[in-house]
Design a protein around this motif. Structure first.
Motif, PDB file in Angstrom:
ATOM      1  N   SER A 115       1.235   3.584 -16.680  1.00  0.00           N
ATOM      2  CA  SER A 115       0.270   2.565 -17.101  1.00  0.00           C
ATOM      3  C   SER A 115      -0.613   3.079 -18.226  1.00  0.00           C
ATOM      4  N   LEU A 116      -1.045   4.348 -18.114  1.00  0.00           N
ATOM      5  CA  LEU A 116      -1.892   4.932 -19.161  1.00  0.00           C
ATOM      6  C   LEU A 116      -1.174   4.987 -20.497  1.00  0.00           C
ATOM      7  N   ILE A 117       0.047   5.500 -20.480  1.00  0.00           N
ATOM      8  CA  ILE A 117       0.784   5.654 -21.739  1.00  0.00           C
ATOM      9  C   ILE A 117       1.142   4.292 -22.319  1.00  0.00           C
ATOM     10  N   THR A 118       1.531   3.336 -21.459  1.00  0.00           N
ATOM     11  CA  THR A 118       1.844   1.991 -21.949  1.00  0.00           C
ATOM     12  C   THR A 118       0.617   1.333 -22.554  1.00  0.00           C
ATOM     13  N   SER A 119      -0.533   1.472 -21.880  1.00  0.00           N
ATOM     14  CA  SER A 119      -1.772   0.892 -22.429  1.00  0.00           C
ATOM     15  C   SER A 119      -2.116   1.529 -23.763  1.00  0.00           C
ATOM     16  N   ALA A 120      -1.938   2.861 -23.868  1.00  0.00           N
ATOM     17  CA  ALA A 120      -2.225   3.541 -25.131  1.00  0.00           C
ATOM     18  C   ALA A 120      -1.317   3.035 -26.239  1.00  0.00           C
ATOM     19  N   ARG A 121      -0.031   2.848 -25.913  1.00  0.00           N
ATOM     20  CA  ARG A 121       0.893   2.323 -26.933  1.00  0.00           C
ATOM     21  C   ARG A 121       0.474   0.937 -27.409  1.00  0.00           C
ATOM     22  N   LEU A 156      -2.401  -0.481 -27.306  1.00  0.00           N
ATOM     23  CA  LEU A 156      -3.680  -0.454 -28.016  1.00  0.00           C
ATOM     24  C   LEU A 156      -3.634   0.427 -29.258  1.00  0.00           C
ATOM     25  N   LEU A 157      -2.454   0.983 -29.560  1.00  0.00           N
ATOM     26  CA  LEU A 157      -2.252   1.796 -30.765  1.00  0.00           C
ATOM     27  C   LEU A 157      -3.187   2.997 -30.786  1.00  0.00           C
ATOM     28  N   VAL A 158      -3.327   3.667 -29.644  1.00  0.00           N
ATOM     29  CA  VAL A 158      -4.128   4.884 -29.574  1.00  0.00           C
ATOM     30  C   VAL A 158      -3.250   5.990 -29.002  1.00  0.00           C
ATOM     31  N   HIS A 159      -3.687   7.241 -29.187  1.00  0.00           N
ATOM     32  CA  HIS A 159      -2.931   8.389 -28.704  1.00  0.00           C
ATOM     33  C   HIS A 159      -3.247   8.653 -27.236  1.00  0.00           C
ATOM     34  N   ALA A 160      -2.248   9.204 -26.532  1.00  0.00           N
ATOM     35  CA  ALA A 160      -2.446   9.689 -25.171  1.00  0.00           C
ATOM     36  C   ALA A 160      -2.268  11.205 -25.193  1.00  0.00           C
ATOM     37  N   VAL A 161      -3.210  11.903 -24.573  1.00  0.00           N
ATOM     38  CA  VAL A 161      -3.200  13.363 -24.561  1.00  0.00           C
ATOM     39  C   VAL A 161      -3.044  13.828 -23.125  1.00  0.00           C
ATOM     40  N   GLY A 162      -1.991  14.625 -22.869  1.00  0.00           N
ATOM     41  CA  GLY A 162      -1.782  15.168 -21.540  1.00  0.00           C
ATOM     42  C   GLY A 162      -2.584  16.449 -21.356  1.00  0.00           C
ATOM     43  N   GLY A 177       6.584   9.573 -22.784  1.00  0.00           N
ATOM     44  CA  GLY A 177       6.094   9.021 -24.045  1.00  0.00           C
ATOM     45  C   GLY A 177       4.794   9.616 -24.529  1.00  0.00           C
ATOM     46  N   CYS A 178       4.293  10.670 -23.877  1.00  0.00           N
ATOM     47  CA  CYS A 178       3.060  11.328 -24.325  1.00  0.00           C
ATOM     48  C   CYS A 178       3.414  12.339 -25.419  1.00  0.00           C
ATOM     49  N   GLN A 179       2.757  12.251 -26.577  1.00  0.00           N
ATOM     50  CA  GLN A 179       3.118  13.060 -27.729  1.00  0.00           C
ATOM     51  C   GLN A 179       2.231  14.283 -27.919  1.00  0.00           C
ATOM     52  N   ILE A 180       1.011  14.273 -27.360  1.00  0.00           N
ATOM     53  CA  ILE A 180       0.055  15.361 -27.579  1.00  0.00           C
ATOM     54  C   ILE A 180      -0.318  15.953 -26.229  1.00  0.00           C
ATOM     55  N   TRP A 227      11.013  21.370 -25.789  1.00  0.00           N
ATOM     56  CA  TRP A 227      10.183  20.294 -26.351  1.00  0.00           C
ATOM     57  C   TRP A 227      10.680  19.918 -27.744  1.00  0.00           C
ATOM     58  N   GLU A 228      11.012  20.948 -28.540  1.00  0.00           N
ATOM     59  CA  GLU A 228      11.458  20.666 -29.909  1.00  0.00           C
ATOM     60  C   GLU A 228      12.800  19.950 -29.922  1.00  0.00           C
ATOM     61  N   ASN A 229      13.644  20.249 -28.919  1.00  0.00           N
ATOM     62  CA  ASN A 229      14.982  19.657 -28.887  1.00  0.00           C
ATOM     63  C   ASN A 229      15.002  18.271 -28.254  1.00  0.00           C
ATOM     64  N   TRP A 230      13.845  17.821 -27.770  1.00  0.00           N
ATOM     65  CA  TRP A 230      13.796  16.485 -27.167  1.00  0.00           C
ATOM     66  C   TRP A 230      13.828  15.446 -28.282  1.00  0.00           C
ATOM     67  N   THR A 231      14.943  14.764 -28.391  1.00  0.00           N
ATOM     68  CA  THR A 231      15.130  13.823 -29.511  1.00  0.00           C
ATOM     69  C   THR A 231      15.216  12.385 -29.076  1.00  0.00           C
ATOM     70  N   SER A 232      15.297  12.134 -27.772  1.00  0.00           N
ATOM     71  CA  SER A 232      15.436  10.753 -27.307  1.00  0.00           C
ATOM     72  C   SER A 232      14.084  10.064 -27.330  1.00  0.00           C
ATOM     73  N   PRO A 233      14.100   8.746 -27.502  1.00  0.00           N
ATOM     74  CA  PRO A 233      12.826   8.009 -27.437  1.00  0.00           C
ATOM     75  C   PRO A 233      12.269   8.047 -26.028  1.00  0.00           C
ATOM     76  N   PRO A 234      10.972   7.828 -25.864  1.00  0.00           N
ATOM     77  CA  PRO A 234      10.369   7.844 -24.526  1.00  0.00           C
ATOM     78  C   PRO A 234      10.898   6.709 -23.672  1.00  0.00           C
ATOM     79  N   TRP A 235      10.783   6.915 -22.369  1.00  0.00           N
ATOM     80  CA  TRP A 235      11.213   5.875 -21.458  1.00  0.00           C
ATOM     81  C   TRP A 235      10.398   4.619 -21.657  1.00  0.00           C
ATOM     82  N   GLY A 236      11.048   3.482 -21.472  1.00  0.00           N
ATOM     83  CA  GLY A 236      10.376   2.202 -21.625  1.00  0.00           C
ATOM     84  C   GLY A 236      10.054   1.568 -20.297  1.00  0.00           C
TER      85      GLY A 236
END
Length: 950
Positions: A753-759, A761-767, A783-786, A814-823
């Protein structure tokens, strides 16, 4: 609502008839005045002609007397008569002078002849004095005879012509006068009629303006219609106004409001839209059937039923109009307006009433929308503040009321008691009879407790079988008596599921004063006292005492040390880097406060920050902290490092009233530093008690250019609505969710829910708090990038940050993770996978406890996997063979568990061991089926590759 311009509504006096009639009347009047002037001129000419004619006769007489005298003097009389002749000549000259003055009607040659004759009289007078001969007289006589004949003819002709012209002028004047009187009368009649209509429209326009002012107050629908009827009658000039509402599903209607002198005559008058009955052939029925305005300017011609027509005529109603009012796209009712005049409703007035009706429809729809909004808002507010099961205040509202009680105590010294009630034996009832029976028992307990407490007390459900008690104006002695009654009431059995259920209660409470702490600490004190009751046999109460307050003493000592350390500048900052998980790029750091304790060394903030935030020293500390962070950022900036720094702000500092100005002044001392490099973290849960005030201050801070982040979203203190309300730029995923992401389906749901809401609202999510490589990989998959945490780097002194950045190497996974985040389509499946792991772990723990049995173990529809299968699983994958195999494997797992429970209860340990192994293999098979479903989901989404979650 439509705006109404008086210039468009109120016609001018001549507006309805044009300017032709006034211009024609003015032209006729001008012509009449011209003819009147001509009449006067002709009268003057006639007077001149009469005078001229009289003078001509006098001249002729004078001439005859003069000639007679002359002849007599020469031939007859013996004595001279010169004196007499002199007089006659003088008289003749005077007459000629009069004739010249009145000879304007004569032609020029006649006026010259008359002038020559006057000169001849003058010469003859001179000749007479000299004794001239009679020959001169003979010549004068001939000229005068000719002159008299000529002038007599001229005078007669002129008089005839003048009288003819006078006759024609008078006839024309009479006709014009008749025209002016007739046209003027018609014009003024039209003017009075137009003025009356204009006045009527002006009155109605004033009524419309007043109704618009009533609409702006958003009154209730019935109030609005009642006011409309009253204003339309009192100020709009109509004699009766009625609003008849349409009854849904029937042709009839009922009067919602009415006003006017004849309103009583129609109190029992029924209306209908059925044309087959007399009541349906009236104005209301016609308007309902046509769904458009109906105008009857002579109502007697339209009412065919004699009784109905007589009712209207006896009431003095001569005309009427019906206007449909729309509500939500459907016909709501009809506004009926009546007048005691025929032809009352002209086109401009009808246009005004149409505007009124449109405004009423708009106002009613707007009121409906506002009521729906308020209802939903009240419902959402109620759901956020009250327990959905018992309808008691929840923990959030209880803490808020506790904070209010604390503030009230500080102002008025009014004591209060805060307690926690825990039900003894509730778990057994819940396990034996099931959750529905347990929920019913909680409702019965809440109802019984509400009957004991006063209206000024607060009873809340804090969660599970735990209730909160807040007793206002009660000291310890008064509270103990009340707690005795509560414990005694709970000892009486409850009737549940045709059984008599017996439970008891344990209460721990604290009293203010002497306890002087914040709401959270008071709850802890009450919980400590409750623990003492549990330790001593339950079914009783216990007050928090000084002997339990060692932690309070330690906290007080800690507070003194913190205040002293603030003065001695013993605080520093360490910075924990934040990186982009895939690229390894360092994008920022979080400033973490450290206390350089004189005896204990360097202490992390977790060991002292709550105590520091509860005292005024936090203001000075965070003011220094802001200055220090900007100083360090400026130093890094000069070294070529532009790092995004996050600073945690406490509730006390942010709400102090001076923080926005302190922020602005601090940046003023570092003009080269971009404010966008500073991020303010407002995760202090105390802030959310006054979210409006926080928003005002946050908006002021944002004007400086800083960004904002928030944490604790998903906890009991943090709501997702704050993301939008406060305009957050970055969302923090708390470390406890990150650690439990793999093993807790509930934490998975919150992180998703947090990551979806961030997406959205066009804001970043930081783990936060990434401790292992695997936790970072999980965040990437979601789907968390930072991220930040000890797996990346522990907090470092500021002078170590540049070197660390140069040496940092990212995890290869982490660098080899090339797939898009789960939807969104992946989330429920991932929840099911997490639930399978947690279910198996809980079963292994619980099976070792004698007699431990849970409904979700034996009932395949009660566990989280079962709920997913019956809900989202069936909707998404129903009919797919892989899903059907998964369903069968899940049912088989529960049958195995039932067999294992039977083996345990009958002490068949060898069989139990075999069943455990079989259950493990079956659970692995479940996970494999879910993996296969995940693969199918990837193919559906069109992805060619996506690593499966670990």
């Amino acid at each position: 609502m439509d705006s109404v311009s008086p210039k468009k509504i109120l016609p001018s006096i001549f507006g309805s008839m044009g300017l032709r009639i006034p211009l024609l009347l003015l032209s006729t009047l001008a012509l009449y005045l011209f003819l009147s002037a001509e009449n006067l001129r002709i009268h003057r000419l006639i007077t001149q002609t009469n005078r001229f004619s009289d003078s001509l006769s006098s001249l002729e007489n004078v001439t005859n007397l003069f000639l007679l005298n002359t002849l007599s003097d020469k031939n007859v009389f013996p004595f001279p008569s010169s004196a007499y002749r002199e007089g006659l000549l003088i008289q003749g000259q005077a007459v000629l002078s009069t004739m010249l003055d009145n000879a304007s009607f004569l032609p020029p040659e006649d006026r010259r002849l008359l002038s020559n004759t006057s000169s001849l009289f003058g010469r003859f007078r001179s000749s007479s004095r000299d004794g001239s001969t009679i020959e001169h007289l003979s010549r004068l006589d001939r000229k005068l005879v000719l002159l008299f004949a000529r002038l007599s003819d001229r005078t007669s002709e002129s008089r005839i012509l003048l009288f003819r012209r006078l006759l024609l002028v008078n006839l024309a004047r009479g006709g014009l006068l008749l025209t002016i009187l007739t046209g003027g009368g018609f014009f003024f009649f039209q003017k009075m009629s137009t003025s009356q209509k204009t006045s009527r429209q002006n009155y109605f326009y004033q009524a419309l303006s007043r109704i618009d002012r009533v609409i702006l107050t958003l009154p209730a629908v019935e109030t609005l219609l009642t006011e409309t009827c009253r204003i339309v009658v009192e100020e709009g000039g109509v004699s009766l106004a009625r609003f008849i509402c349409r009854d849904p599903g029937t042709p009839k209607g009922h009067v919602l409001s009415q006003f006017g002198h004849a309103s009583r005559d129609f109190e029992h008058f029924e209306v209908s839209s059925d044309p087959s009955i007399p009541e349906g052939r009236g104005l209301w029925g016609e308007t309902v059937r046509t769904a458009r305005p109906v105008i009857w300017n002579d109502i007697a011609k339209h009412l065919l039923d004699p009784q109905v027509r007589d009712l209207y005529l006896r009431s003095g109603i001569m005309s009427g109009a019906g206007f449909p009012v729309i509500r939500g796209g459907d016909l709501f009712g009809v506004l009926l307006v009546h007048s005691n005049e025929t032809d009352f409703f002209d086109s401009p007035l009808v246009d005004l009433i149409n505007i009124l009706v449109e405004n009423l429809s708009f106002a009613i729809d707007n009121r409906d929308r506002e009521e729906e909004r308020l209802r939903r808002e009240a419902e959402y507010t109620h759901l956020s503040l009250f327990d959905s099961l018992t309808d008691l205040p929840n923990r959030r509202l209880f803490q808020d009321r506790t904070a209010q009680a604390i503030e009230r105590y500080r102002r008025t010294k009014e004591p209060f008691v805060l307690g926690i009630l825990d039900l003894d034996g509730f778990k057994l009832v819940n396990d034996r009879l099931g959750h529905p029976a347990g929920d019913r028992l909680l409702i019965l307990v809440a109802e019984r407790l509400k009957g004991i407490l006063r209206s000024t007390d607060t009873l809340a459900r804090l969660g599970g079988d735990e209730f909160g008690l807040l007793l206002a104006g009660v000291e310890e002695s008064g509270g103990s008596g009340l707690f005795d009654r509560i414990i005694h009431s709970l000892s009486h059995p409850f009737s549940l599921e045709k059984e008599s259920i017996s439970i008891s209660g344990s209460i721990g409470f604290t009293v203010v004063p002497p306890d002087d702490a914040d709401a959270e600490t008071l709850l802890k004190h009450a919980d400590i006292a409750l623990y003492q009751v549990k330790e001593h046999g339950k079914n009783g109460w216990q007050a928090f005492s000084i002997s339990m307050a060692e932690s309070l003493n330690k906290q007080h000592s800690l507070r003194l040390e913190l205040v002293s350390s603030v003065r001695e500048n013993r605080f520093i900052f360490h910075y924990q880097p934040q990186v982009e998980l895939r690229s390894g790029k360092v994008v920022g750091a979080e400033a973490l406060l450290r206390w350089n304790h004189p005896a204990k060394g360097l202490l992390e903030a977790g060991s002292f920050i709550k105590t520091l935030e509860d005292c005024d020293a936090i203001l000075e500390t965070e003011q220094w902290g802001l200055e220090e962070i900007l100083r360090q950022s400026d130093l890094w900036s000069r070294q070529g490092l532009n790092l995004h720094i996050r600073m945690n702000i406490s509730c006390r500092s942010l709400l102090s009233g001076r923080f926005p100005s302190d922020l602005k002044n601090a940046f003023g001392r570092y003009p080269r530093l971009s404010p966008s490099l500073l991020e303010l973290d407002i995760s202090d849960t105390k802030l959310f008690r006054d979210i409006r005030k926080v928003k005002t201050i946050v908006d002021e801070c944002r004007k400086t250019g800083v960004s904002l982040s928030i944490g604790n979203i998903g906890s009991e203190q943090g709501a997702f609505s704050y993301l939008q309300t406060l305009g957050i730029d970055r969302v923090t995923i708390p470390r406890n969710f990150v650690h439990n992401l793999e093993n807790s389906p509930r934490d998975m749901a919150i992180v998703a829910s947090l990551i979806t809401s961030a997406r959205l609202l066009l804001v970043h999510a930081v783990g936060e708090g990434i401790e292992t490589e695997q936790e970072g990989l999980h965040l990437l998959q979601w789907g968390c990038q930072i991220g930040q945490g000890n797996a990346i780097s522990p907090p470092l002194p500021p002078d170590k940050i540049p070197e660390w950045i140069r040496c940092y190497r990212n995890f290869s996974s982490w660098e080899n993770w090339t797939s898009p985040p789960w939807g969104l389509t992946d989330y429920s499946l991932l929840m099911a996978k997490g639930a399978a792991r947690v279910f198996y772990a809980n079963f292994l723990t619980g099976i070792e406890i004698p007699d431990e049995t849970r409904p979700e173990w034996t009932d395949s529809h009660r566990c989280m996997q079962g709920r997913w299968i019956d809900g989202d699983g069936q909707n998404t994958y129903g009919g797919i063979p892989e899903f059907e195999e998964y369903r069968q494997t899940h049912d088989h797992l529960h049958s195995l568990i039932r067999e294992a429970l039977h083996a345990r209860n009958h002490l068949e340990m060898s069989r139990l061991a075999l069943m455990k192994e079989e259950i493990r293999r079956t659970n692995q098979s479940l996970l494999q089926h879910l993996e296969n479903l995940q693969g199918l989901n990837i193919l559906r989404a069109g992805n060619t590759f996506r690593p499966h979650p670990p």
